[in-house]
Design a protein around this motif. Structure first.
Motif, PDB file in Angstrom:
ATOM      1  N   TRP A 118      -8.359  30.265  -6.686  1.00 25.47           N
ATOM      2  CA  TRP A 118      -7.910  29.308  -5.439  1.00 25.47           C
ATOM      3  C   TRP A 118      -9.214  28.932  -5.027  1.00 25.47           C
ATOM      4  O   TRP A 118      -9.638  27.564  -5.179  1.00 25.47           O
ATOM      5  N   GLU A 119     -10.503  29.321  -4.771  1.00 27.54           N
ATOM      6  CA  GLU A 119     -11.561  28.972  -4.697  1.00 27.54           C
ATOM      7  C   GLU A 119     -12.144  27.993  -5.653  1.00 27.54           C
ATOM      8  O   GLU A 119     -12.880  26.526  -5.470  1.00 27.54           O
ATOM      9  N   ASN A 120     -11.862  28.479  -7.384  1.00 29.61           N
ATOM     10  CA  ASN A 120     -12.311  27.417  -7.841  1.00 29.61           C
ATOM     11  C   ASN A 120     -11.587  26.547  -8.146  1.00 29.61           C
ATOM     12  O   ASN A 120     -12.415  25.107  -8.679  1.00 29.61           O
ATOM     13  N   ALA A 121     -10.411  25.998  -7.611  1.00 28.35           N
ATOM     14  CA  ALA A 121      -9.441  24.775  -7.223  1.00 28.35           C
ATOM     15  C   ALA A 121      -9.800  23.864  -6.681  1.00 28.35           C
ATOM     16  O   ALA A 121      -9.835  23.370  -6.811  1.00 28.35           O
ATOM     17  N   ILE A 122     -10.199  24.669  -5.323  1.00 25.19           N
ATOM     18  CA  ILE A 122     -10.670  23.512  -4.316  1.00 25.19           C
ATOM     19  C   ILE A 122     -12.212  23.318  -4.845  1.00 25.19           C
ATOM     20  O   ILE A 122     -12.114  21.573  -4.585  1.00 25.19           O
ATOM     21  N   HIS A 123     -13.043  23.330  -5.388  1.00 27.34           N
ATOM     22  CA  HIS A 123     -13.827  23.542  -5.778  1.00 27.34           C
ATOM     23  C   HIS A 123     -14.024  22.273  -6.440  1.00 27.34           C
ATOM     24  O   HIS A 123     -14.405  21.056  -6.977  1.00 27.34           O
ATOM     25  N   THR A 124     -12.525  22.193  -7.741  1.00 26.51           N
ATOM     26  CA  THR A 124     -12.770  21.362  -9.042  1.00 26.51           C
ATOM     27  C   THR A 124     -12.244  20.144  -7.776  1.00 26.51           C
ATOM     28  O   THR A 124     -12.487  18.922  -8.550  1.00 26.51           O
ATOM     29  N   ALA A 125     -11.250  20.913  -7.251  1.00 23.13           N
ATOM     30  CA  ALA A 125     -11.084  18.857  -6.378  1.00 23.13           C
ATOM     31  C   ALA A 125     -11.986  17.952  -5.650  1.00 23.13           C
ATOM     32  O   ALA A 125     -11.837  16.881  -6.107  1.00 23.13           O
ATOM     33  N   VAL A 126     -12.795  18.839  -5.373  1.00 25.63           N
ATOM     34  CA  VAL A 126     -13.923  18.465  -3.990  1.00 25.63           C
ATOM     35  C   VAL A 126     -14.729  18.058  -5.292  1.00 25.63           C
ATOM     36  O   VAL A 126     -14.821  16.487  -4.954  1.00 25.63           O
ATOM     37  N   GLU A 127     -15.194  18.493  -6.404  1.00 23.03           N
ATOM     38  CA  GLU A 127     -16.009  17.875  -7.068  1.00 23.03           C
ATOM     39  C   GLU A 127     -15.610  16.399  -7.569  1.00 23.03           C
ATOM     40  O   GLU A 127     -16.435  15.568  -8.190  1.00 23.03           O
ATOM     41  N   THR A 128     -14.181  16.757  -7.963  1.00 16.94           N
ATOM     42  CA  THR A 128     -13.752  15.528  -8.782  1.00 16.94           C
ATOM     43  C   THR A 128     -13.247  14.384  -7.772  1.00 16.94           C
ATOM     44  O   THR A 128     -13.777  13.317  -8.193  1.00 16.94           O
ATOM     45  N   TYR A 129     -12.589  14.492  -6.657  1.00 17.62           N
ATOM     46  CA  TYR A 129     -12.279  14.440  -5.411  1.00 17.62           C
ATOM     47  C   TYR A 129     -12.993  13.369  -4.562  1.00 17.62           C
ATOM     48  O   TYR A 129     -13.219  12.547  -3.260  1.00 17.62           O
ATOM     49  N   GLY A 130     -13.844  14.675  -4.446  1.00 11.63           N
ATOM     50  CA  GLY A 130     -14.933  14.162  -3.000  1.00 11.63           C
ATOM     51  C   GLY A 130     -14.417  15.043  -1.460  1.00 11.63           C
ATOM     52  O   GLY A 130     -14.337  15.126  -0.239  1.00 11.63           O
ATOM     53  N   LYS A 131     -12.978  15.290  -1.688  1.00  6.69           N
ATOM     54  CA  LYS A 131     -12.560  15.838  -0.716  1.00  6.69           C
ATOM     55  C   LYS A 131     -10.682  16.290  -0.746  1.00  6.69           C
ATOM     56  O   LYS A 131     -10.213  16.194  -1.715  1.00  6.69           O
TER      57      LYS A 131
ATOM     58  N   MET B 267       0.952  -1.479   0.320  1.00 11.03           N
ATOM     59  CA  MET B 267      -0.108   0.472  -0.019  1.00 11.03           C
ATOM     60  C   MET B 267       0.920   1.251   0.270  1.00 11.03           C
ATOM     61  O   MET B 267       2.291   1.587   0.847  1.00 11.03           O
ATOM     62  N   GLY B 268       0.710   2.120  -0.966  1.00  8.57           N
ATOM     63  CA  GLY B 268       1.420   4.156  -0.677  1.00  8.57           C
ATOM     64  C   GLY B 268       1.059   4.618   1.061  1.00  8.57           C
ATOM     65  O   GLY B 268       0.084   4.299   1.048  1.00  8.57           O
ATOM     66  N   ARG B 269       2.376   5.271   0.725  1.00  5.79           N
ATOM     67  CA  ARG B 269       2.094   5.610   2.177  1.00  5.79           C
ATOM     68  C   ARG B 269       0.945   7.119   2.207  1.00  5.79           C
ATOM     69  O   ARG B 269       1.027   7.619   2.592  1.00  5.79           O
ATOM     70  N   LEU B 270       0.559   6.807   0.990  1.00  6.15           N
ATOM     71  CA  LEU B 270      -0.803   8.188   0.214  1.00  6.15           C
ATOM     72  C   LEU B 270      -1.772   7.751   0.156  1.00  6.15           C
ATOM     73  O   LEU B 270      -2.735   8.389  -0.374  1.00  6.15           O
ATOM     74  N   THR B 271      -1.763   6.360  -0.072  1.00  6.86           N
ATOM     75  CA  THR B 271      -3.076   5.825  -0.647  1.00  6.86           C
ATOM     76  C   THR B 271      -3.880   6.600   0.376  1.00  6.86           C
ATOM     77  O   THR B 271      -4.446   6.199   1.506  1.00  6.86           O
ATOM     78  N   GLY B 272      -5.627   6.707  -0.605  1.00  7.20           N
ATOM     79  CA  GLY B 272      -6.450   7.415   0.007  1.00  7.20           C
ATOM     80  C   GLY B 272      -6.779   8.550   0.432  1.00  7.20           C
ATOM     81  O   GLY B 272      -7.961   9.523   0.434  1.00  7.20           O
ATOM     82  N   LYS B 273      -5.566   9.103  -0.089  1.00  6.46           N
ATOM     83  CA  LYS B 273      -5.795  10.967  -0.142  1.00  6.46           C
ATOM     84  C   LYS B 273      -5.506  11.536  -1.183  1.00  6.46           C
ATOM     85  O   LYS B 273      -5.485  11.118  -2.421  1.00  6.46           O
ATOM     86  N   VAL B 274      -6.354  12.709  -1.019  1.00  9.25           N
ATOM     87  CA  VAL B 274      -6.447  13.774  -1.942  1.00  9.25           C
ATOM     88  C   VAL B 274      -5.760  15.025  -1.833  1.00  9.25           C
ATOM     89  O   VAL B 274      -5.486  15.279  -1.138  1.00  9.25           O
TER      90      VAL B 274
ATOM     91  N   PRO C 296     -11.099  24.441   5.592  1.00  2.18           N
ATOM     92  CA  PRO C 296     -12.028  23.842   5.700  1.00  2.18           C
ATOM     93  C   PRO C 296     -12.346  22.729   4.945  1.00  2.18           C
ATOM     94  O   PRO C 296     -12.834  21.782   5.941  1.00  2.18           O
ATOM     95  N   GLU C 297     -12.203  22.491   3.925  1.00  2.00           N
ATOM     96  CA  GLU C 297     -12.461  21.392   3.250  1.00  2.00           C
ATOM     97  C   GLU C 297     -11.570  19.773   4.120  1.00  2.00           C
ATOM     98  O   GLU C 297     -12.003  19.260   4.236  1.00  2.00           O
ATOM     99  N   MET C 298     -10.362  19.986   4.484  1.00  2.00           N
ATOM    100  CA  MET C 298      -9.934  19.264   5.960  1.00  2.00           C
ATOM    101  C   MET C 298     -10.640  19.064   6.631  1.00  2.00           C
ATOM    102  O   MET C 298     -10.614  17.783   7.187  1.00  2.00           O
ATOM    103  N   ILE C 299     -10.384  20.080   7.365  1.00  2.00           N
ATOM    104  CA  ILE C 299     -11.965  20.004   8.883  1.00  2.00           C
ATOM    105  C   ILE C 299     -13.101  18.856   8.639  1.00  2.00           C
ATOM    106  O   ILE C 299     -13.632  17.996   9.391  1.00  2.00           O
ATOM    107  N   LYS C 300     -13.934  18.898   7.202  1.00  4.91           N
ATOM    108  CA  LYS C 300     -15.158  17.894   7.385  1.00  4.91           C
ATOM    109  C   LYS C 300     -14.927  16.933   7.286  1.00  4.91           C
ATOM    110  O   LYS C 300     -15.108  15.756   7.001  1.00  4.91           O
ATOM    111  N   ASP C 301     -12.903  16.249   6.505  1.00  4.45           N
ATOM    112  CA  ASP C 301     -12.892  14.932   5.776  1.00  4.45           C
ATOM    113  C   ASP C 301     -12.486  14.719   7.494  1.00  4.45           C
ATOM    114  O   ASP C 301     -11.471  13.567   7.397  1.00  4.45           O
TER     115      ASP C 301
END
Length: 254
Positions: A70-83, A1-8, A129-134
């Protein structure tokens, strides 16, 4: 298993140099990589490499000094990968290496702080804020030994990089209860496109100056910074926050 498996992981400056090396390594270690850079063509090549190697990555054009982008980048990351679990603030620019305070152009000063300091603040502001959610996350910021040593990059550059230490420590204290960690890496001279100016004949003496101050006797490789960032991004560093990690060939030991 990779050291960052499951992380975005969002990595700025991922189109070249240290950021590209981090993106490739994080992809190999199982992270879903959100690469961000102004140079979309170079960034896409890195993303394609990650995918060809079996990883998962997307490319986002990002001006790190823009709140809206930056807001758009975070939104795209969450929209694509969920967190969002990891943010690596790598993007930056070099100023005049010998810019003394009385010689420094005010517009150049503003540019250095807007990119090298404000960019990392904005990335952290919108990612936290997205990190806190997860349930928590890790912010790794690439500063420089110029943050604590004079004569390592010019007045404006050093001031901006010093600000990153203060930013990191405040985030570490303010969000520790939320399991959000923040650490800062202080690279010495690393062989990247940003340091290419030191390879010219005109900069021969400046390069030798830096080499003479480096106990290991050579410049670092982008992989040296990527490996340090991987450790701080991973769960292996779960009880480490608010630290300054020099990766400098021993310069700060002088």
């Amino acid at each position: 298993m990779g050291r960052l498996t499951g992380k975005v992981a969002i990595i700025t400056g991922a189109g070249s140099g240290m950021g590209a090396e981090q993106a490739r390594l994080f992809g190999k270690e199982g992270a879903k990589v959100v690469g961000a850079d102004m140079n979309v063509e170079a960034l896409q090549k890195v993303v394609d490499e990650i995918k060809a190697d079996g990883g998962d990555a997307i490319a986002i054009k990002l001006n790190i000094s823009s709140p809206e982008e930056w807001e758009n980048a975070i939104h795209t990351a969450v929209e694509t990968y969920g967190k969002v679990n990891v943010l690596v603030n790598t993007a930056g620019v070099a100023g005049p290496f010998v810019a003394k305070a009385h010689e420094h152009d005010p517009d150049e000063w503003d540019k250095l702080l807007a990119i090298n300091l404000k960019g990392s603040f904005l990335g952290s502001k919108y990612a936290i804020p997205e990190m806190i959610k997860d349930g928590g996350g890790s912010i790794v910021t690439i500063s420089s030994i110029a943050a604590t040593l004079g004569g390592q990059g010019g007045t404006g550059y050093g001031a901006a990089k010093a600000g990153l230490i203060g930013l990191t420590k405040n985030i570490a204290v303010d969000y520790g209860k939320d399991n959000v960690r923040a650490n800062v890496i202080l690279p010495g001279q690393i062989s990247t496109p940003m340091s290419a100016s030191l390879e010219t004949e005109e900069a021969k003496e400046i390069k030798q100056f830096y080499l003479n101050k480096t106990p290991l006797g050579h410049f670092g490789d982008p992989s040296d910074i990527a490996n340090a960032a991987l450790f701080l991004a991973s769960d292996e560093s779960n009880f480490i926050t608010g630290v300054e990690l020099p990766v400098d060939g021993g310069v700060m030991a002088n």
